[in-house]
Each structure stands twice: as structure tokens, then as C-alpha cells.
Design an enzyme around this catalytic site. Structure first.
Site, PDB file in Angstrom:
ATOM      1  N   GLU A 129       0.833  -1.206   0.000  1.00 41.71           N
ATOM      2  CA  GLU A 129       0.000   0.000   0.000  1.00 41.71           C
ATOM      3  C   GLU A 129       0.861   1.247   0.000  1.00 41.71           C
ATOM      4  O   GLU A 129       2.056   1.216   0.283  1.00 41.71           O
ATOM      5  CB  GLU A 129      -0.936   0.040   1.204  1.00 41.71           C
TER       6      GLU A 129
ATOM      7  N   GLU B 177       4.523  -0.318   1.250  1.00 43.77           N
ATOM      8  CA  GLU B 177       4.510  -0.591  -0.199  1.00 43.77           C
ATOM      9  C   GLU B 177       4.397  -2.074  -0.532  1.00 43.77           C
ATOM     10  O   GLU B 177       4.158  -2.437  -1.677  1.00 43.77           O
ATOM     11  CB  GLU B 177       5.784  -0.050  -0.884  1.00 43.77           C
TER      12      GLU B 177
END
Lengths: 337, 337
Positions: free
Chosen positions: A161, A304
Site C-alpha cells: 500500500e 509498499e
């Protein structure tokens, strides 16, 4: 999970030239993959990391060290292959699939916003972050992205994310679902100082106080103190479980999403594979709540999906062990006294 | 280590699109590699795991769950590529270089024994495991094997071993050098039961008592309560440090060898890279003594270099991060508020 497949994997592992169980987590993973895929010879064919992007109204409270402009900037960075997750995904031979499910700023070209549900959540310190309908849409969107990946041949997923401020709703979710006070599950995110950390803890306490989410109701938690990318990851986890595809968890945001997903469907837990424990103190707590043990201590705090990307190597290694190691019989090695 | 190169690596890392330090151990490793190689753009070109094989007279005391025949059987298994270390080395794109430095049984063809120093150590519970000369030979042999690998282009090494019974001398070394009692640093090896574990601890205490090695004198420790493969690994570590080549540590036996190496030359420590912490309880203690923190908790207890082989992926990842990530400037990403 498929017990018969797991027993077959175990029998194979026990025939290999090593003391039984001596390859620890690689054996656990091989067995879990067998149970998930329902076959004695599980395979890792195509890997993808689902990176969901969203923004958070709560950044108005000063809970992040970076400005909100960074979310779309990093999104473009993902698309051009220059971010940490791109590098680590290439290294693990995995695809990066990034989706804007709710960033605040417009994107160019506008087609990039096709999955956007709203322009960032509302400030949860003042009221619900989303409506129940928007929360449901985030789940469904995440599920759709996961399904598309699976339909294209991906058989191992990972969560990732981006979203400035998203350790704040994550810590709020973890606090609410584990019942621990915000101070015990809130970290510095991308780099808050002491004053910032205290402010963040206060904002989380206030958000829970004002919204009174029901910890037993995953949708209520997600809509009131969650985030769009968190909802999308929870949806992706549920879809992975439904499609019998293993999904590697990254850091604290992914693990908060897993708490939501397992609140909605407890058996989804069996399809989760932990990777690392990040620097965020809520991460370990959330993993414990899921009865998962982190394998690596990488001291990451980037998100991420970077920790999960490293975890892919462990999955590949476990499959290779199962397929390539010699047995006691084939190698003519004596077994235990 | 080369401070200037380390600063250059740090500056590069800090310019990449991530909060400073947020890739944790990958950044630490990149910096260490820069410092070791003395260049701001460190490289991992060719990797090799040095697997040293030796036997131990102390198995006569019943300290292992497997018979001594297994050492050469596993050695042949390494040569034919079927062991765990072969699989994990292939996965990490690393060579496996295995050397008999002191197994007990003859090998076929006899050329395989060209580096053998003696047919296994003596029973350290009755007297010194080796003479000081034999211990020195094990060091020199390990150094020679490492040097040959380096001369052939290998620029990252890892330690591995095989030797039925070798967690016993390893625990003895760790107990003596850390000053902790044998009970606190002795594990079950390849699978001892409770009675076996107690026997093993007694044997270690007796071996230290009867030999009275001087904990300050690495050669005295190695010769009296060490092993030939442990000496060879210590020699390989010293050669790696001398040649400015990083060397990844595997499990408890490798770490005992590192204790010997750093007792002989304390600055060798800066060339060591930890990988995992194994199930063996002495391993963490030994790593702490070296001021190293394990990165992965794989629950391995196989040895051979298997944990270090997994660690290679982290080295590759750290180099790729350094080389491939976009900078804040190149990606147009805003930095901290």
C-alpha cells in the site's frame, strides 16, 4: 485447508535428507501451500503484489511527517518502476499491480482513477472516515483487483500500500480490535518526532471515542476508523481465501487489513502468510492477534509491500526444497539412530 | 572499513524515494558492503558457500541422534547436488564448495580427502580434540579454500558445514568464550531427547573441565574443544577479512567458528554478516557476543549453510535497492515536511 494434501507434503518433507522439521518455516510454508492449493506438490507460478493507494482526511491533524502530495507522487513512481517495491518485486520475479482506490489529488491521465471510490477519507477525528457503502465499495474493489490478478494466472499474492498518514487508521484498527490502548500500538510511521507521536496517539484515541466503532463488526470498524486502501486490501485477502490463493502480508497496514478481513471471515486466516515484523510497534501485536509469527526482522518501515516482496523468496525456496532435495533412500543416507 | 565509501553509500540511500533508513537491514548491509569493498557502489558478483566437513571423537559419548556414517553420506549428497544446501544455493545463484577437512571414514575416490587433516578429532571428553598443530592446519586449510574461491572471482562468501556431533564442540566453545554454563548454550542438535540433551551438557562440562582451555587463546580453545571444520571455517573467516570479502554466517557451528576467528583477530568481526538465528539456543548468545543481530527467524536446525544461503537474497536485494531505486529528485517526489 486440505488435510490430505498437507499430510502428503509432510510425508515428502520427512523423506528428504535432513532431520525431520529441520528446515523450520520452509517446511511450514510448503505444507500450508499444499493445504491451500489442495495438492501434494504445491506450485508458485506467478506472483503479484497488490499495492493499494489511498489518502486520509486525518492528516489534517498533523499525524504524518510527509505531505499528502507524496501519495500520488509515489504512485507515479510505482508506475515508472522506481520505488522500493518495484526493485524488490523485480528481484523476486513478481508483478506490481497498483491501484488508486482513494487518493485525494487528481491523477493524470484520469483513467488511472477508474477504481477510485472517493477523494480520500474524511477526517476520522471529527466523524466517520467513510460511509458504510464506501467501505463496502473498497472491499469489493480490492476483491475485484485480486480476482483479475488470479484470473490472469497469478497464484501467489502479496499485500502492499501507499497512503500518507495510513499508519494512523491502522493503529486505530489494531487498538480497537485487540483492546490495547493506542499508546501501545502506535508508532512513528515514516518518521514522527516525540511530540508528533503523542499527537498521533491522542488523535487515535479521539477518533475511537467520537466514532464508537463496534469491534465485533468489521464493516463498522473499517468505515469509521479505516481507510480505502485498507478496505481494498481486506477485500483482496477475502478474495484470495475464496480463490484458495495464499497471500503474503506486509507490514502494519496490511496486517490491520487482515484483522478486518478475519473479523468478516475468520477462516481467511489460514490463507495468510506472514513475512516480516516492521519497526511499527502495532505490527507484532496485530500479527499475534492473527496467531501469526513474523519470519524476518528487517527493521523496515517503508510499507509498499517491501517486506512481503522479500518473503516471496521464502516461498520459492520452500517449493524448491520440496521438489529438488534428495530423499534418504535416493541419496543412500542413514536415518536416525 | 572504508568510512568514506560508507558515507557515500549512506548519502545515496538517503537520496532514494523512501523515508531515511526505512529499508532497515538492507541499508545497513549496503553500507557494510560499501565499507568492506571500499567503494561507494558495492557489488555482489559471485557467491559461494564454503561447506567444511569434519567428524568428532566426542560422538562416542552419545551426543548425536544420527550415526557418524551420515557425515560422508551427506558429503556425497552435497557433491551430487541433492542436499538442502544445494537447493538453496541454486536458488540464490551461489556455488557450493565442499571440502573434507577431517571426516572419520575414507572417501572414494581418495582425491576427495586431499584436504583432510586427520580422521576426525579425538574425544574431547577424554583429552584435547586436536594438537595445536592440527588446529593450526585446520585454520590454514580453511583460509586456503577461501582464498581459492576469492581468486576465482567469488566476492561474497558464506559459511556452512557438516559433521555429526558438531553442535557439541560448538556449544563448548560458546560456553567457554561467553562464560555461560553449558546448560544455557546447549541445544538438541539434529534431534536429541531430554536424556540425550542432559548427557550432552555433562559431556561439554567434562570436556572443559578436563582440558582447561584458556578462553583468551583462540588456538587453545580450538585445539582442545573445537573441531576441524570449525577451525577451517574460522580460517575462512580470517581470510575473508584479510581479502576484504564479506562473509555471511550460518548457524551455531559457523558462529562458534566466528568466535574463534575474532578471538584471534577482533577486527574480523566487521566482515561478518549475520543471517538467521537457528533453533540452537547457543546461537543467539554467540551472535550477541559478536554484537550481531540475526535478521531471520527460520527455525532451522539443519546447518550446511542453509540459513546463510537464504541470507544471500538480502545481499542481492540491498545492492539492487542501491542501484535501481529512483531518487526524490529523479522521481519528482516531495521530501519530509
Amino acid at each position: 485447508l486440505d488435510e490430505q494434501a498437507m499430510e502428503a507434503v509432510q510425508a515428502r518433507l520427512d523423506s528428504l535428507t535432513k532431520p525431520q522439521g529441520s528446515l523450520g518455516v520452509l517446511e511450514t510454508i510448503a505444507k500450508q501451500l499444499g493445504g491451500i492449493q489442495g495438492q501434494p506438490w504445491p506450485e508458485v507460478e506467478k506472483k503479484a503484489i497488490l499495492v493499494m493507494a489511498g489518502d486520509h482526511g486525518v492528516v489534517a491533524e498533523g499525524v504524518s511527517a510527509f505531505p499528502q502530495e507524496v501519495t500520488p507522487q509515489m504512485f507515479y513512481n510505482f508506475l515508472s518502476g522506481g520505488a522500493g517495491i518495484n526493485v524488490l518485486a523485480r528481484h523476486a520475479n513478481a508483478d506490481v499491480i497498483c491501484t488508486d482506490v482513494g487518493m485525494a489529488f487528481p491523477l493524470d491521465p484520469p483513467e488511472l482513477m477508474v477504481h477510485r471510490i472517493m477523494n480520500g477519507t474524511h477526517n476520522m477525528a471529527l466523524g466517520p472516515a467513510m460511509s458504510r457503502k464506501e467501505a463496502l465499495l473498497s472491499l469489493l474493489t480490492g476483491a475485484k483487483i485480486a480476482r483479475q490478478a488470479i484470473d490472469s494466472g497469478v497464484n501467489v499474492l502479496a499485500t502492499g500500500e501507499v497512503g500518507i498518514g495510513n499508519t494512523t487508521p491502522s493503529a486505530a484498527i489494531i487498538s480497537l480490535i485487540t483492546g490495547l490502548p493506542p499508546q501501545e500500538v502506535t508508532g512513528r510511521g515514516t518518521g514522527l518526532d516525540d511530540a508528533g507521536l503523542i499527537r498521533k496517539q491522542e488523535v487515535i484515541a479521539r477518533s475511537i471515542e467520537i466514532n464508537q466503532p463496534d469491534p465485533q463488526d468489521g464493516m463498522d470498524v473499517l468505515s469509521k476508523i479505516g481507510g480505502l486502501e485498507i478496505g481494498a486490501l481486506a477485500g483482496a485477502i477475502l478474495q484470495a481465501a475464496f480463490s484458495r490463493v495464499p497471500i503474503l502480508l506486509d507490514g502494519v497496514i496490511s496486517t490491520a487489513a487482515a484483522l478486518i478481513a478475519t473479523r468478516l471471515c475468520p477462516t481467511a486466516r489460514f490463507f495468510l502468510i506472514p513475512s516480516h515484523s516492521s519497526v511499527e510497534i502495532g505490527h507484532i501485536t496485530a500479527l499475534k492477534e492473527l496467531d501469526l509469527k513474523p519470519i524476518m526482522h528487517l527493521d523496515f518501515r517503508l510499507g509498499e509491500g517491501t517486506g512481503a516482496a522479500i518473503g516471496f523468496h521464502l516461498l520459492d525456496a520452500s517449493i524448491r526444497i520440496l521438489n529438488e532435495m534428495a530423499t534418504f533412500e535416493s541419496a543412500g543416507v542413514s536415518s536416525k539412530n
